[in-house]
Design an enzyme around this catalytic site. Structure first.
Site, PDB file in Angstrom:
ATOM      1  N   LYS A 136       0.902  -1.000   0.136  1.00  0.00           N
ATOM      2  CA  LYS A 136      -0.434  -0.080  -0.002  1.00  0.00           C
ATOM      3  C   LYS A 136       1.043   0.950  -0.102  1.00  0.00           C
ATOM      4  O   LYS A 136      -0.106   2.385  -0.659  1.00  0.00           O
ATOM      5  CB  LYS A 136      -0.704   0.230   1.411  1.00  0.00           C
ATOM      6  CG  LYS A 136      -1.453  -0.640   1.795  1.00  0.00           C
ATOM      7  CD  LYS A 136      -2.056  -1.170   2.870  1.00  0.00           C
ATOM      8  CE  LYS A 136      -3.190  -1.949   3.003  1.00  0.00           C
ATOM      9  NZ  LYS A 136      -3.719  -2.194   4.279  1.00  0.00           N
ATOM     10  N   GLY A 137       1.750   0.861   0.854  1.00  0.00           N
ATOM     11  CA  GLY A 137       2.488   2.408  -0.005  1.00  0.00           C
ATOM     12  C   GLY A 137       3.174   3.104  -0.318  1.00  0.00           C
ATOM     13  O   GLY A 137       2.990   4.309   0.059  1.00  0.00           O
ATOM     14  N   GLU A 191       7.744   2.365  -6.043  1.00  0.00           N
ATOM     15  CA  GLU A 191       8.090   2.273  -4.098  1.00  0.00           C
ATOM     16  C   GLU A 191       8.167   3.218  -3.219  1.00  0.00           C
ATOM     17  O   GLU A 191       8.916   4.512  -3.932  1.00  0.00           O
ATOM     18  CB  GLU A 191       9.149   1.821  -4.409  1.00  0.00           C
ATOM     19  CG  GLU A 191       9.266   0.221  -4.040  1.00  0.00           C
ATOM     20  CD  GLU A 191       7.849  -0.893  -2.896  1.00  0.00           C
ATOM     21  OE1 GLU A 191       7.144  -0.193  -2.532  1.00  0.00           O
ATOM     22  OE2 GLU A 191       8.190  -2.020  -2.815  1.00  0.00           O
ATOM     23  N   ASP A 192       7.874   3.280  -2.473  1.00  0.00           N
ATOM     24  CA  ASP A 192       8.511   4.527  -1.355  1.00  0.00           C
ATOM     25  C   ASP A 192       9.483   4.276  -0.979  1.00  0.00           C
ATOM     26  O   ASP A 192       9.748   5.242  -0.768  1.00  0.00           O
ATOM     27  CB  ASP A 192       6.928   4.252   0.154  1.00  0.00           C
ATOM     28  CG  ASP A 192       6.647   3.351   0.551  1.00  0.00           C
ATOM     29  OD1 ASP A 192       6.970   2.300  -0.091  1.00  0.00           O
ATOM     30  OD2 ASP A 192       5.813   3.003   1.544  1.00  0.00           O
ATOM     31  N   ASP A 209      14.057  -0.786   1.251  1.00  0.00           N
ATOM     32  CA  ASP A 209      15.338  -0.776   2.434  1.00  0.00           C
ATOM     33  C   ASP A 209      16.050  -2.808   2.386  1.00  0.00           C
ATOM     34  O   ASP A 209      16.681  -2.056   1.709  1.00  0.00           O
ATOM     35  CB  ASP A 209      13.910  -1.729   3.572  1.00  0.00           C
ATOM     36  CG  ASP A 209      14.549  -1.649   5.254  1.00  0.00           C
ATOM     37  OD1 ASP A 209      15.688  -1.702   4.737  1.00  0.00           O
ATOM     38  OD2 ASP A 209      13.554  -1.902   5.842  1.00  0.00           O
ATOM     39  N   LYS A 244      16.863   3.511   2.037  1.00  0.00           N
ATOM     40  CA  LYS A 244      17.278   2.679   2.870  1.00  0.00           C
ATOM     41  C   LYS A 244      18.778   1.827   2.134  1.00  0.00           C
ATOM     42  O   LYS A 244      18.763   0.844   2.480  1.00  0.00           O
ATOM     43  CB  LYS A 244      16.630   1.653   3.838  1.00  0.00           C
ATOM     44  CG  LYS A 244      16.862   2.552   5.383  1.00  0.00           C
ATOM     45  CD  LYS A 244      15.862   2.261   6.130  1.00  0.00           C
ATOM     46  CE  LYS A 244      15.019   2.787   6.848  1.00  0.00           C
ATOM     47  NZ  LYS A 244      14.267   1.949   8.295  1.00  0.00           N
ATOM     48  N   PHE A 270      13.593   4.801  12.167  1.00  0.00           N
ATOM     49  CA  PHE A 270      12.424   4.049  12.003  1.00  0.00           C
ATOM     50  C   PHE A 270      11.490   5.020  10.931  1.00  0.00           C
ATOM     51  O   PHE A 270      10.361   6.198  11.775  1.00  0.00           O
ATOM     52  CB  PHE A 270      11.035   3.672  13.089  1.00  0.00           C
ATOM     53  CG  PHE A 270      10.534   2.640  12.353  1.00  0.00           C
ATOM     54  CD1 PHE A 270       9.267   2.947  12.049  1.00  0.00           C
ATOM     55  CD2 PHE A 270      10.308   1.382  13.586  1.00  0.00           C
ATOM     56  CE1 PHE A 270       8.014   1.667  11.768  1.00  0.00           C
ATOM     57  CE2 PHE A 270       9.526   0.246  13.550  1.00  0.00           C
ATOM     58  CZ  PHE A 270       8.564   0.606  12.530  1.00  0.00           C
ATOM     59  N   ASP A 301       3.769   3.193   6.635  1.00  0.00           N
ATOM     60  CA  ASP A 301       3.657   3.138   8.533  1.00  0.00           C
ATOM     61  C   ASP A 301       3.879   1.932   8.932  1.00  0.00           C
ATOM     62  O   ASP A 301       4.981   1.941   8.712  1.00  0.00           O
ATOM     63  CB  ASP A 301       1.793   2.184   7.368  1.00  0.00           C
ATOM     64  CG  ASP A 301       2.249   0.421   7.352  1.00  0.00           C
ATOM     65  OD1 ASP A 301       2.965   0.500   7.004  1.00  0.00           O
ATOM     66  OD2 ASP A 301       1.883  -0.389   8.054  1.00  0.00           O
ATOM     67  N   ARG A 349       0.434   6.594   7.390  1.00  0.00           N
ATOM     68  CA  ARG A 349       1.013   6.371   6.363  1.00  0.00           C
ATOM     69  C   ARG A 349      -0.313   8.214   5.211  1.00  0.00           C
ATOM     70  O   ARG A 349       0.502   8.849   4.688  1.00  0.00           O
ATOM     71  CB  ARG A 349      -0.750   5.312   5.888  1.00  0.00           C
ATOM     72  CG  ARG A 349      -0.016   4.833   6.295  1.00  0.00           C
ATOM     73  CD  ARG A 349      -0.316   3.456   4.831  1.00  0.00           C
ATOM     74  NE  ARG A 349      -0.758   2.337   5.246  1.00  0.00           N
ATOM     75  CZ  ARG A 349      -0.074   1.155   5.040  1.00  0.00           C
ATOM     76  NH1 ARG A 349       1.946   1.392   4.057  1.00  0.00           N
ATOM     77  NH2 ARG A 349       0.311  -0.460   5.090  1.00  0.00           N
TER      78      ARG A 349
END
Ligand code: PRP
Length: 178
Positions: A42-43, A98-99, A102, A130, A151, A158, A164
């Site tokens: 969802k990001g 993508e948001d 990672d 990241k 974080f 989220d 979000r």
């Protein structure tokens, strides 16, 4: 600022000006071509919505829903495809949006899955990168910003499905998740 946020990393203004620049770059790179933009739910939905409005191209928007097994804060590498593309990407130019990247495991899975469908090209665009957490070698074509190994929440990202909707990217207070 939301009471659970320690500090803002990228403000609403930072985000909109960087997204405008990314939109210009992508529009130049794909000039005269049709582009299928694939948002990873969802990001990515908020980033996709803002990015596509900065693209001066013929764009088709599609979404894919993926989820990784295991604890919510650590990628396990086992990716579940919960909703596939609606579009046939054979011979099409695909931009996966993508948001945040990672470990890179989600995108590694998606790129190899999409390659079996023989698109004309596949590129990756992420708002946030990241890099310190990367587990696989991944070529990322468009990057909004680098983020520290903190974080991060907001602008689509989220923690336990919250935050979000924050219009900025911020660092979550430790007290919220510890
Ligand atoms: C986040 C993010 C990416 C993925 C990146 O999604 O949106 O899809 O993790 O992590 P990776 O590079 O380690 O694979 P998440 O699984 O939290 O789902 P969401 O988009 O629904 O929040």
């Amino acid at each position: 600022m939301h009471k659970d946020i320690e500090s803002i990393v990228y403000s609403e203004t930072d985000l909109s000006s960087r997204i405008e620049a990314l939109g210009k770059q992508i529009s130049t790179d794909y000039k005269g071509k049709k582009l299928i933009v694939v948002g990873v739910m969802k990001g990515a939905n908020i980033f996709v919505a803002d990015l596509v409005r900065k693209l001066d191209l013929d764009v088709v928007i599609d979404f894919i829903v993926v989820s990784s097994y295991g604890a919510s804060t650590e990628s396990t590498g086992v990716i579940r495809l919960l909703k596939d593309l609606d579009e046939n990407i054979n011979s099409e130019h695909v931009l996966i949006v993508e948001d945040i990247i990672d470990s890179g495991l989600t995108l590694e899975y998606l790129v190899s899955n999409f390659e079996t469908r023989h698109p004309a090209s596949i590129k990756i665009c992420t708002l946030l990168n990241k890099v310190e957490r990367r587990k696989v070698d991944l070529e990322v074509d468009y990057i909004g910003f680098k983020v520290p190994d903190e974080f991060i929440v907001g602008y689509g990202i989220d923690y336990a499905e919250k935050y979000r909707n924050l219009p900025y990217v911020g660092i979550l207070k430790r007290s919220v998740y510890e």
